[in-house]
Design a protein around this motif. Structure first.
Motif, PDB file in Angstrom:
ATOM      1  N   ARG A 233       0.827  -1.209   0.000  1.00 15.29           N
ATOM      2  CA  ARG A 233       0.000   0.000   0.000  1.00 15.29           C
ATOM      3  C   ARG A 233       0.862   1.260   0.000  1.00 15.29           C
ATOM      4  O   ARG A 233       0.566   2.237  -0.697  1.00 15.29           O
ATOM      5  CB  ARG A 233      -0.927   0.014   1.214  1.00 15.29           C
ATOM      6  N   CYS A 244      -6.447  -4.322  -6.578  1.00 14.36           N
ATOM      7  CA  CYS A 244      -7.081  -4.799  -5.347  1.00 14.36           C
ATOM      8  C   CYS A 244      -7.674  -6.197  -5.535  1.00 14.36           C
ATOM      9  O   CYS A 244      -8.057  -6.575  -6.648  1.00 14.36           O
ATOM     10  CB  CYS A 244      -8.206  -3.859  -4.924  1.00 14.36           C
ATOM     11  N   TYR A 265     -10.820  -9.650  -8.359  1.00 13.83           N
ATOM     12  CA  TYR A 265      -9.726  -8.692  -8.498  1.00 13.83           C
ATOM     13  C   TYR A 265     -10.083  -7.591  -9.485  1.00 13.83           C
ATOM     14  O   TYR A 265     -10.959  -7.747 -10.340  1.00 13.83           O
ATOM     15  CB  TYR A 265      -8.439  -9.395  -8.934  1.00 13.83           C
ATOM     16  N   SER A 270     -10.324  -0.082  -4.953  1.00 15.23           N
ATOM     17  CA  SER A 270     -11.255  -0.845  -4.115  1.00 15.23           C
ATOM     18  C   SER A 270     -12.704  -0.373  -4.221  1.00 15.23           C
ATOM     19  O   SER A 270     -13.629  -1.133  -3.940  1.00 15.23           O
ATOM     20  CB  SER A 270     -10.818  -0.775  -2.647  1.00 15.23           C
ATOM     21  N   TYR A 303      -1.044  -6.652  -5.621  1.00 13.10           N
ATOM     22  CA  TYR A 303      -2.466  -6.519  -5.330  1.00 13.10           C
ATOM     23  C   TYR A 303      -2.686  -6.500  -3.820  1.00 13.10           C
ATOM     24  O   TYR A 303      -2.137  -7.322  -3.094  1.00 13.10           O
ATOM     25  CB  TYR A 303      -3.253  -7.677  -5.939  1.00 13.10           C
ATOM     26  N   PHE A 306      -8.607  -7.079   0.401  1.00 15.38           N
ATOM     27  CA  PHE A 306      -9.622  -6.473   1.252  1.00 15.38           C
ATOM     28  C   PHE A 306     -10.708  -7.518   1.521  1.00 15.38           C
ATOM     29  O   PHE A 306     -11.108  -8.237   0.595  1.00 15.38           O
ATOM     30  CB  PHE A 306     -10.296  -5.275   0.565  1.00 15.38           C
TER      31      PHE A 306
END
Length: 322
Positions: A233, A244, A265, A270, A303, A306
């Motif tokens: 990040r 993401c 993905y 996001s 990637y 989340f």
């Protein structure tokens, strides 16, 4: 040949037992055993018919160490809502048992409900003995107290005494708070405590041995994952994460099957709409056993993962896959 049976101490019994013999020796027959003893550098298995088999100690020791510090799957020690370890006091954490993820109905189990109820309250319990009794007892099995770097205690000391002051001087003695550290790692689980309580004997069997457990292994891996996620990040171009992965997990319907680990993905960030997301390898089936490798592989490719539950625009995707 007769053999004088040597009674094993606690450490030896933990290392040279049927389970570790079975792990170390292919096709080992763990039935009809009357005794397990030691002779020189050998582990001797005495059968009920008087026959004996001998195996090198080192292969049993290796099997014990591999099993004791094995890595459990990613969901093994997450609390409700994918909650990771919770900070307690003195550099220690509450490591939850993954009751929510062992079965599709795990979230309504007694221990999962206790976790949800107590998760934010543990920080208000200052007494370690009371905390451990709440986490692990004949009525609860919520998790463990773990301090991978050892406990850190704050201690107040007086730098002087009122008796040292001049007559008529009512100045109170100065108090300074210092940090006292215990660098020995700690886990409240039974395996770790047995090693800790019998450390001298363990070190006689395994020179330089240090206590460890599956909880310690899992926590180190989890920290590694968080560190890698933070790195990716931070290194994102312009500080904006475009690449993401949204992940979701459905626990198994029974105690035999595996759960389902689903990945989507995108390269559009996001908050991208559902139309910009694609299923990762839709023809392959992923389970909890794949999670660690998939997480590190996606981070290696840049990637950022989340939980799908944190991305409301994707809420319908998991329902379609149920």
């Amino acid at each position: 040949m007769t053999i004088q049976l040597l009674e094993l101490n606690e450490a030896q019994a933990a290392i040279y037992n049927r389970s570790n013999l079975r792990r170390a020796v292919k096709d080992f027959d763990d039935t009809e055993i009357s005794a397990i003893t030691l002779r020189d550098n050998l582990v001797v298995v005495v059968r009920t018919d008087g026959s004996q088999q001998a195996y090198p100690r080192e292969i049993i020791v290796a099997a014990y160490q591999e099993f004791t510090q094995r890595l459990k799957h990613f969901f093994s020690y997450l609390g409700p809502n994918y909650r990771g370890p919770s900070i307690w006091h003195n550099n220690a954490y509450i490591l939850f048992k993954g009751w929510t993820y062992g079965h599709a109905l795990g979230h309504i189990s007694t221990n999962a409900k206790l976790q949800a109820s107590w998760a934010d309250k543990f920080i208000h319990i200052n007494d370690q003995t009371k905390l451990e009794a709440l986490l692990q007892s004949e009525h609860t099995d919520i998790g463990h107290l773990i301090a991978p770097e050892g406990f850190r205690h704050m201690q107040s000391i007086e730098l002087g005494s009122a008796l040292d002051n001049a007559p008529g001087d009512d100045t109170k003695p100065q108090v300074k708070t210092i940090e006292r550290k215990e660098y020995a790692p700690y886990c409240s689980c039974g395996s770790f405590k047995k090693q800790l309580n019998n450390l001298v004997d363990f070190q006689k069997e395994i020179p330089g041995y240090k206590p460890t457990c599956i909880h310690m292994t899992w926590l180190h891996k989890y920290r590694e994952l968080l560190s890698e996620r933070s790195r990716v990040r931070t290194e994102a171009r312009g500080g904006v994460v475009a690449k993401c992965v949204a992940w979701a997990y459905a626990p198994p319907e029974d105690h035999i099957s595996k759960g389902r680990f689903i990945l989507l993905y995108t390269d559009s960030g996001s908050m991208a709409p559902i139309s910009h997301w694609s299923t990762y390898k839709p023809n392959e089936v992923f389970t909890e056993e794949h999670a660690w490798d998939l997480f590190f592989n996606m981070l290696g490719a840049g990637y950022v993962p989340f939980p799908l539950t944190s991305l409301p625009q994707l809420s319908s995707v998991f329902k379609k896959n149920e």
